[in-house]
Design a protein around this motif. Structure first.
Motif, PDB file in Angstrom:
ATOM      1  N   LEU A  67     -10.272   6.833  -4.491  1.00  0.00           N
ATOM      2  CA  LEU A  67     -10.940   6.512  -3.200  1.00  0.00           C
ATOM      3  C   LEU A  67     -10.067   5.688  -2.542  1.00  0.00           C
ATOM      4  O   LEU A  67      -9.813   4.645  -2.689  1.00  0.00           O
ATOM      5  N   PHE A  68      -9.527   6.069  -1.053  1.00  0.00           N
ATOM      6  CA  PHE A  68      -8.534   5.495  -0.512  1.00  0.00           C
ATOM      7  C   PHE A  68      -9.592   4.944   0.740  1.00  0.00           C
ATOM      8  O   PHE A  68     -10.316   5.382   1.317  1.00  0.00           O
TER       9      PHE A  68
ATOM     10  N   GLN B  77     -12.338   9.684   7.695  1.00  0.00           N
ATOM     11  CA  GLN B  77     -13.572  10.572   6.952  1.00  0.00           C
ATOM     12  C   GLN B  77     -12.897  11.146   5.909  1.00  0.00           C
ATOM     13  O   GLN B  77     -13.549  11.449   4.792  1.00  0.00           O
ATOM     14  N   LEU B  78     -11.789  11.905   6.111  1.00  0.00           N
ATOM     15  CA  LEU B  78     -11.475  12.840   4.867  1.00  0.00           C
ATOM     16  C   LEU B  78     -10.841  11.933   3.818  1.00  0.00           C
ATOM     17  O   LEU B  78     -11.313  12.402   2.647  1.00  0.00           O
ATOM     18  N   LEU B  79     -10.413  10.819   3.851  1.00  0.00           N
ATOM     19  CA  LEU B  79      -9.969  10.161   2.816  1.00  0.00           C
ATOM     20  C   LEU B  79     -11.338   9.531   2.196  1.00  0.00           C
ATOM     21  O   LEU B  79     -11.480   9.522   0.943  1.00  0.00           O
ATOM     22  N   ARG B  80     -12.318   9.194   2.862  1.00  0.00           N
ATOM     23  CA  ARG B  80     -13.702   8.716   2.480  1.00  0.00           C
ATOM     24  C   ARG B  80     -14.357   9.853   1.647  1.00  0.00           C
ATOM     25  O   ARG B  80     -14.944   9.651   0.477  1.00  0.00           O
ATOM     26  N   VAL B  81     -14.598  10.983   2.090  1.00  0.00           N
ATOM     27  CA  VAL B  81     -15.132  12.031   1.353  1.00  0.00           C
ATOM     28  C   VAL B  81     -14.483  12.673   0.012  1.00  0.00           C
ATOM     29  O   VAL B  81     -15.121  13.581  -0.484  1.00  0.00           O
ATOM     30  N   ARG B  82     -13.187  12.494   0.152  1.00  0.00           N
ATOM     31  CA  ARG B  82     -12.315  12.871  -0.837  1.00  0.00           C
ATOM     32  C   ARG B  82     -12.155  14.346  -0.877  1.00  0.00           C
ATOM     33  O   ARG B  82     -12.004  14.979  -2.060  1.00  0.00           O
TER      34      ARG B  82
END
Lengths: 267, 242
Positions: A67-68, B77-82
């Motif tokens: 998670l980044f 958002q892309l990083l958060r939802v993976r």
């Protein structure tokens, strides 16, 4: 424990080579900073590490499920209020609504932002908007925290809170990757510092000698050193860092009292 | 699933908090008043026209939703939802939901008008079967329109002026496809890439009754085209990244 590996990463935009065959491994809990002039490729490198930008050659390998959280250089406004935005980000992180609400209130207070949480983000100043960008990254604990010029436009007090919160996360084994121009931020966060020269990642060697400013109080009837200047009711002495180490014990033993000390870059 | 729902909810929240929905809404209201103040009107004709209107309105909405996507917000958002898949599905659902909302307005407005006018709005009595067919047609057009409007996303085509011009051109070609192919026959070899919106007029142009089989087939074709356009856009965005 290795979590990210860059293998022969190269990136060019048109004819301009920004990153040139970079190999590097990042471990859990590491704090690494990238410094260098504008356009040298720091932000591109951060985005490649996060998988947001595709390298022209080579690859970035991430441990599965990382998670980044990302603090961008310029946080853009949206039509909602800061609280609504942060609430949504908290929920996307898997927080319950009430839990996210409490976290927002607490972080808002820490960053001196509580009164502005219900103002539409489009009405916030650049520095205040940047705080929203910082707070969203601290909503939950990520595996990797990316900070791309995180303090742009922010006041000193908020910068201190950012440093504190980032180091707290590092204490929880979060990997910190920072791109920054401010040396005091880099020194306060990073354990390893690199610069990008002609696309190559190199160890950073600070140029020149560091200067220190020492604020001293005259305990009574002491004769001021020739290099001291009046500074309100105190005296100010500017000297090289190594010289300060040498002369300070003597001054203190003669009766001078230390009232402040800071690096020139911090002033 | 929960992440897709949250992303969709947030995307719709942002869209309705902005002002991009106002002009399409004004156009829809103006059309409804213009269309249904002169009585009586043909049931099939008026809903076929509504399908075309909804197609264009959703092309417009698709363009503005795409143009409003800020790259930094997308990255966060892309990083958060993976999961890129979750993210792109949510973007498609946002347009689909906008389409359903517009379709509902465009189908329910004449139904209410008809009731208010003592069932005298249409040339013949309006049945639930007509309403169902109309909704299916309009919803299919809305999905194809939204997908076409969002196809030239800023990450697919950086030049926004060109993207807008091409989107308008593609949407106009979509509704005149059959006529164009009749004039220039060899265009049939390339015209198939456009959604079959014009088939609605071709099938229902001279009839007074809906046929659910025909309506269902057109709906499936429109949704299929929309889905393909959405997948193409998402794949290009995923490949190019930022």
């Amino acid at each position: 424990m290795e979590i990210i590996r860059l293998e022969n990463v190269t990136k060019s935009y048109g004819d301009k080579l920004v990153l040139n065959h970079i190999d590097k491994v990042f471990h859990r809990g590491e704090a690494v900073a990238f410094v260098g002039h504008n356009g040298c490729g720091k932000s591109t490198l951060l985005r490649i590490i996060a998988g947001l930008t595709v390298p022209s050659d080579g690859r970035a390998v991430q441990a599965p499920g990382l998670l980044f959280h990302y603090i961008p250089e310029k946080f853009p406004p949206t039509p909602v209020t800061a609280r609504q935005y942060l609430l949504n980000m908290g929920i996307l992180d898997g927080m319950r609504r009430d839990e996210a609400g409490r976290r927002i209130a607490s972080l808002g207070e820490d960053f001196f932002f509580g009164e502005l949480l219900d103002v539409p983000m489009r009405s916030l100043s650049k520095g205040t908007l940047q705080k929203v960008g910082v707070i969203q990254a601290f909503m939950t604990r990520p595996d990797v925290l990316l900070l791309d010029e995180p303090v742009s436009g922010q006041d000193k007090e908020s910068q201190k809170v950012l440093i504190e919160k980032t180091n707290e996360l590092r204490g929880e084994d979060v990997t910190i990757l920072l791109s920054c121009h401010e040396e005091h931020i880099v020194n306060a966060i990073a354990q390893d510092v690199y610069t990008i020269r002609e696309g190559r990642l190199e160890d950073y060697e600070p140029a020149g000698t560091k200067m220190c400013t020492v604020i001293l109080e005259n305990a009574g009837g002491l004769e001021a050193d020739g290099r001291m200047t009046k500074y309100g009711r105190y005296y100010r002495l500017k000297a090289e860092e190594t010289e300060c180490d040498r002369i300070l014990p003597g001054l203190l033993s003669r009766g001078w009292r230390l009232r402040g000390m800071y690096n020139e870059e911090d002033s | 699933m929960k992440k897709i729902a949250e992303l969709t909810r947030y995307g719709l929240h942002i869209y309705f908090k902005g002002n991009k929905f106002i002009m399409p809404l004004v156009v829809i209201i103006a059309y409804q008043y213009t269309m249904y103040t002169i009585m009586p009107v043909g049931i099939v004709d008026s809903f076929v026209m509504a399908s075309y209107l909804v197609f264009f309105v959703l092309v417009w909405a698709g363009l503005s939703v795409s143009a409003d996507e800020n790259p930094v917000m997308e990255q966060i958002q892309l990083l958060r939802v993976r999961s890129s898949l979750c993210y792109y599905i949510s973007r498609s659902i946002i347009l689909a939901m906008l389409g359903l909302l517009v379709s509902a307005v465009c189908v329910l407005f004449p139904v209410i008008q008809n009731v208010l006018n003592h069932k005298g709005l249409f040339l013949r009595p309006l049945t639930a079967y007509d309403v169902l067919n109309a909704f299916i047609l309009v919803a299919g057009c809305s999905f194809a329109g939204g997908a076409l409007g969002s196809l030239l996303h800023p990450r697919v085509m950086e030049d926004r002026k060109l993207a807008v011009v091409l989107t308008v051109l593609l949407s106009v070609l979509t509704v005149v496809r059959t006529g164009l192919v009749q004039e220039i026959p060899f265009l049939k070899y390339v015209a198939w890439i456009l959604p079959p919106v014009d088939r609605i007029a071709y099938i229902y142009g001279n009839v007074d009754e809906f046929r659910i089989l025909q309506t269902g087939l057109i709906f499936m074709a429109l949704v299929g085209y929309g889905a393909v356009l959405t997948v193409i856009k998402s794949c290009i965005c995923q490949k190019r990244k930022f």
